[in-house]
Design a protein around this motif. Structure first.
Motif, short mmCIF file in Angstrom:
data_model
loop_
_atom_site.label_atom_id
_atom_site.label_comp_id
_atom_site.label_asym_id
_atom_site.label_seq_id
_atom_site.Cartn_x
_atom_site.Cartn_y
_atom_site.Cartn_z
N ALA A 173 0.83 -1.21 0.00
CA ALA A 173 0.00 0.00 0.00
C ALA A 173 0.86 1.26 0.00
CB ALA A 173 -0.94 -0.01 1.21
N LEU A 174 1.89 1.28 0.83
CA LEU A 174 2.74 2.47 0.94
C LEU A 174 3.57 2.71 -0.31
CD1 LEU A 174 3.75 2.10 4.67
CD2 LEU A 174 2.25 3.85 3.68
N GLN A 175 3.86 1.64 -1.05
CA GLN A 175 4.58 1.78 -2.33
C GLN A 175 3.62 1.96 -3.50
OE1 GLN A 175 7.11 -1.69 -2.53
NE2 GLN A 175 8.55 -0.85 -1.04
N ARG A 176 2.35 2.12 -3.18
CA ARG A 176 1.29 2.35 -4.17
C ARG A 176 1.15 1.18 -5.16
NH1 ARG A 176 -0.15 7.85 -3.64
NH2 ARG A 176 1.39 8.99 -2.44
N LYS A 177 1.48 -0.01 -4.69
CA LYS A 177 1.28 -1.21 -5.50
C LYS A 177 -0.10 -1.80 -5.24
CE LYS A 177 6.15 -2.39 -5.66
NZ LYS A 177 7.18 -3.35 -5.21
N ALA A 178 -0.76 -1.30 -4.20
CA ALA A 178 -2.12 -1.72 -3.86
C ALA A 178 -2.85 -0.50 -3.32
CB ALA A 178 -2.06 -2.82 -2.79
N LYS A 179 -4.15 -0.48 -3.53
CA LYS A 179 -4.95 0.63 -3.02
C LYS A 179 -5.17 0.44 -1.52
CE LYS A 179 -7.32 2.07 -7.11
NZ LYS A 179 -7.24 3.49 -7.24
N LEU A 180 -5.18 1.55 -0.82
CA LEU A 180 -5.46 1.53 0.62
C LEU A 180 -6.95 1.26 0.81
CD1 LEU A 180 -3.68 1.97 3.09
CD2 LEU A 180 -4.43 4.32 3.11
N ARG A 181 -7.27 0.33 1.68
CA ARG A 181 -8.67 -0.03 1.94
C ARG A 181 -9.17 0.71 3.17
NH1 ARG A 181 -7.12 -6.27 1.34
NH2 ARG A 181 -6.23 -5.71 3.33
N HIS A 182 -10.49 0.81 3.29
CA HIS A 182 -11.06 1.51 4.43
C HIS A 182 -10.70 0.84 5.75
CE1 HIS A 182 -14.45 -1.19 5.46
NE2 HIS A 182 -14.44 -1.46 4.18
N GLU A 183 -10.50 -0.48 5.76
CA GLU A 183 -10.11 -1.18 6.99
C GLU A 183 -8.74 -0.71 7.48
OE1 GLU A 183 -12.66 -4.09 4.62
OE2 GLU A 183 -10.95 -2.83 4.14
N GLU A 184 -7.87 -0.41 6.56
CA GLU A 184 -6.52 0.05 6.92
C GLU A 184 -6.56 1.48 7.45
OE1 GLU A 184 -5.00 -3.03 3.61
OE2 GLU A 184 -5.40 -0.96 3.06
N ILE A 185 -7.37 2.32 6.83
CA ILE A 185 -7.53 3.69 7.32
C ILE A 185 -8.12 3.66 8.73
CG2 ILE A 185 -8.73 5.88 6.95
CD1 ILE A 185 -8.54 5.23 3.91
N GLU A 186 -9.12 2.82 8.92
CA GLU A 186 -9.74 2.69 10.23
C GLU A 186 -8.74 2.16 11.27
OE1 GLU A 186 -13.44 0.27 12.28
OE2 GLU A 186 -13.50 0.68 10.13
N ALA A 187 -7.92 1.20 10.89
CA ALA A 187 -6.93 0.64 11.82
C ALA A 187 -5.90 1.68 12.24
CB ALA A 187 -6.24 -0.57 11.17
N VAL A 188 -5.46 2.52 11.31
CA VAL A 188 -4.52 3.59 11.65
C VAL A 188 -5.22 4.61 12.55
CG1 VAL A 188 -3.13 5.49 10.75
CG2 VAL A 188 -3.08 3.27 9.61
N GLY A 189 -6.46 4.93 12.24
CA GLY A 189 -7.23 5.85 13.07
C GLY A 189 -7.42 5.34 14.49
N ASN A 190 -7.59 4.05 14.63
CA ASN A 190 -7.72 3.47 15.97
C ASN A 190 -6.39 3.47 16.71
OD1 ASN A 190 -10.48 2.96 15.82
ND2 ASN A 190 -10.17 0.98 14.85
N ALA A 191 -5.29 3.30 15.98
CA ALA A 191 -3.96 3.31 16.60
C ALA A 191 -3.55 4.73 17.00
CB ALA A 191 -2.94 2.70 15.64
N TRP A 192 -3.91 5.71 16.18
CA TRP A 192 -3.60 7.13 16.45
C TRP A 192 -4.87 7.93 16.27
CZ3 TRP A 192 -0.16 4.12 13.52
CH2 TRP A 192 1.06 3.85 14.15
#
Length: 94
Positions: free
Chosen positions: A38-57
Motif C-alpha cells: 500500500a505504501l509503495q502504491r502497488k495496492a490501493k489503501l482499503r477503508h479497513e486500513e484507514i480505520e486501523a490507523v485511526g484506531n492506533a492514532w
C-alpha cells in the motif's frame, strides 16, 4: 500548497510517530507485506486500513481520512502535533 492524498498523509503519520512498518503492522493488525504494498502504491489503501490507523492514532483519524483538522475535538494533523509539541501545548485526543 498541493493537497496530500491518503498515502501521503499516512506516510506523514509514520514519519511523525517514528514507527517502522513492523510497528505499524503490530499496532494495526495488518500485515507488513500489505503495508509495504500500500505504501509503495502497488495496492490501493482499503477503508479497513484507514480505520486501523485511526484506531492506533485517534488524533489523526479525521485528517487521515479527509485531510481536515478539528483541533477543538482533538483531531489534528502531524504538522499541528509537531507545532503544538514545539510550543509545549500538545494535548491528547480522547
Amino acid at each position: 500548497m498541493t493537497s496530500l492524498d491518503v498515502i501521503d498523509r499516512l506516510n506523514l503519520i509514520i514519519e511523525t510517530e517514528r514507527v517502522s512498518r513492523d510497528v505499524l503492522s503490530q499496532k494495526t493488525g495488518i500485515s507488513y507485506t500489505r503495508w509495504t504494498n500500500a505504501l509503495q502504491r502497488k495496492a490501493k489503501l482499503r477503508h479497513e486500513e484507514i480505520e486501523a490507523v485511526g484506531n492506533a492514532w485517534p488524533e489523526y483519524m479525521l485528517w487521515l481520512a479527509y485531510g481536515k483538522e478539528l483541533p477543538e475535538a482533538g483531531q489534528i494533523s502531524p504538522m499541528t502535533k509537531k507545532s503544538m509539541g514545539d510550543l509545549g501545548t500538545q494535548r491528547k485526543a480522547e
